[in-house]
Design a protein around this motif. Sequence first.
Motif, mmCIF file in Angstrom:
data_model
loop_
_atom_site.group_PDB
_atom_site.id
_atom_site.type_symbol
_atom_site.label_atom_id
_atom_site.label_comp_id
_atom_site.label_asym_id
_atom_site.label_seq_id
_atom_site.Cartn_x
_atom_site.Cartn_y
_atom_site.Cartn_z
ATOM 1 N N LEU A 69 16.105 3.025 2.921
ATOM 2 C CA LEU A 69 15.034 3.573 2.087
ATOM 3 C C LEU A 69 14.692 4.971 2.575
ATOM 4 O O LEU A 69 14.672 5.227 3.780
ATOM 5 C CB LEU A 69 13.773 2.709 2.173
ATOM 6 N N THR A 70 14.381 5.860 1.645
ATOM 7 C CA THR A 70 13.886 7.170 2.037
ATOM 8 C C THR A 70 12.472 7.018 2.589
ATOM 9 O O THR A 70 11.828 5.968 2.407
ATOM 10 C CB THR A 70 13.847 8.140 0.843
ATOM 11 N N VAL A 71 11.984 8.052 3.236
ATOM 12 C CA VAL A 71 10.612 8.014 3.738
ATOM 13 C C VAL A 71 9.647 7.845 2.568
ATOM 14 O O VAL A 71 8.690 7.050 2.642
ATOM 15 C CB VAL A 71 10.282 9.283 4.558
ATOM 16 N N ASP A 72 9.872 8.546 1.462
ATOM 17 C CA ASP A 72 8.994 8.429 0.293
ATOM 18 C C ASP A 72 9.001 7.005 -0.269
ATOM 19 O O ASP A 72 7.949 6.474 -0.636
ATOM 20 C CB ASP A 72 9.404 9.420 -0.800
ATOM 21 N N GLU A 73 10.181 6.380 -0.339
ATOM 22 C CA GLU A 73 10.254 4.997 -0.827
ATOM 23 C C GLU A 73 9.506 4.051 0.106
ATOM 24 O O GLU A 73 8.802 3.142 -0.344
ATOM 25 C CB GLU A 73 11.718 4.545 -0.951
ATOM 26 N N THR A 74 9.623 4.282 1.405
ATOM 27 C CA THR A 74 8.920 3.440 2.372
ATOM 28 C C THR A 74 7.418 3.616 2.257
ATOM 29 O O THR A 74 6.663 2.633 2.286
ATOM 30 C CB THR A 74 9.390 3.760 3.804
ATOM 31 N N MET A 75 6.965 4.855 2.096
ATOM 32 C CA MET A 75 5.530 5.104 1.943
ATOM 33 C C MET A 75 4.998 4.414 0.687
ATOM 34 O O MET A 75 3.916 3.826 0.696
ATOM 35 C CB MET A 75 5.245 6.607 1.907
ATOM 36 N N ASP A 76 5.762 4.479 -0.399
ATOM 37 C CA ASP A 76 5.370 3.810 -1.636
ATOM 38 C C ASP A 76 5.293 2.300 -1.418
ATOM 39 O O ASP A 76 4.339 1.645 -1.847
ATOM 40 C CB ASP A 76 6.363 4.145 -2.753
ATOM 41 N N ALA A 77 6.268 1.730 -0.726
ATOM 42 C CA ALA A 77 6.258 0.289 -0.452
ATOM 43 C C ALA A 77 5.061 -0.093 0.409
ATOM 44 O O ALA A 77 4.422 -1.131 0.159
ATOM 45 C CB ALA A 77 7.558 -0.115 0.237
ATOM 46 N N LEU A 78 4.736 0.726 1.392
ATOM 47 C CA LEU A 78 3.577 0.440 2.234
ATOM 48 C C LEU A 78 2.279 0.450 1.432
ATOM 49 O O LEU A 78 1.410 -0.419 1.612
ATOM 50 C CB LEU A 78 3.503 1.449 3.384
ATOM 51 N N ARG A 79 2.152 1.417 0.537
ATOM 52 C CA ARG A 79 0.949 1.471 -0.307
ATOM 53 C C ARG A 79 0.881 0.254 -1.238
ATOM 54 O O ARG A 79 -0.174 -0.346 -1.417
ATOM 55 C CB ARG A 79 0.917 2.765 -1.118
ATOM 56 N N ARG A 80 2.017 -0.114 -1.811
ATOM 57 C CA ARG A 80 2.051 -1.245 -2.747
ATOM 58 C C ARG A 80 1.872 -2.581 -2.048
ATOM 59 O O ARG A 80 1.428 -3.546 -2.655
ATOM 60 C CB ARG A 80 3.347 -1.212 -3.534
ATOM 61 N N ALA A 81 2.182 -2.649 -0.750
ATOM 62 C CA ALA A 81 2.032 -3.899 0.001
ATOM 63 C C ALA A 81 0.586 -4.367 0.035
ATOM 64 O O ALA A 81 0.314 -5.568 0.080
ATOM 65 C CB ALA A 81 2.565 -3.723 1.418
ATOM 66 N N GLU A 82 -0.335 -3.427 -0.019
ATOM 67 C CA GLU A 82 -1.756 -3.799 -0.031
ATOM 68 C C GLU A 82 -2.124 -4.576 -1.287
ATOM 69 O O GLU A 82 -3.069 -5.356 -1.288
ATOM 70 C CB GLU A 82 -2.640 -2.554 0.072
ATOM 71 N N GLU A 83 -1.372 -4.375 -2.371
ATOM 72 C CA GLU A 83 -1.658 -5.044 -3.638
ATOM 73 C C GLU A 83 -1.140 -6.483 -3.672
ATOM 74 O O GLU A 83 -1.542 -7.265 -4.529
ATOM 75 C CB GLU A 83 -1.019 -4.256 -4.790
ATOM 76 N N VAL A 84 -0.257 -6.833 -2.743
ATOM 77 C CA VAL A 84 0.304 -8.182 -2.710
ATOM 78 C C VAL A 84 -0.733 -9.127 -2.121
ATOM 79 O O VAL A 84 -1.260 -8.883 -1.042
ATOM 80 C CB VAL A 84 1.602 -8.217 -1.873
ATOM 81 N N GLN A 85 -1.019 -10.181 -2.814
ATOM 82 C CA GLN A 85 -2.030 -11.149 -2.375
ATOM 83 C C GLN A 85 -1.391 -12.215 -1.499
ATOM 84 O O GLN A 85 -1.373 -13.404 -1.825
ATOM 85 C CB GLN A 85 -2.716 -11.774 -3.594
#
Length: 91
Positions: A69-85
Amino acid sequence: MIGNPEDRRRAAQSYIESVGGKLHGFWYAFGKHDGYNLWEAPDNVSMAAVALAISGGGALSSLETTVLLTVDETMDALRRAEEVQYQVPGA
């Protein structure tokens, strides 16, 4: 390969380029795997097609791929992880 040494870089390059990808590096190694390649593919399906074609040819005893994953893709995944319940098992 001992009886008939062959430089496989051009072959590897043609395989990945056939799906719109690029070969960034090709190395032989000692250890768990005999060789390493760094390839960029336009998408995971294209990379899977190349991996399936190569492994289906029978010349390799094993083939392992790792998606980077690129750094940008990883940052996006980290932000989206907060939305996972997510709930801890047994909670």
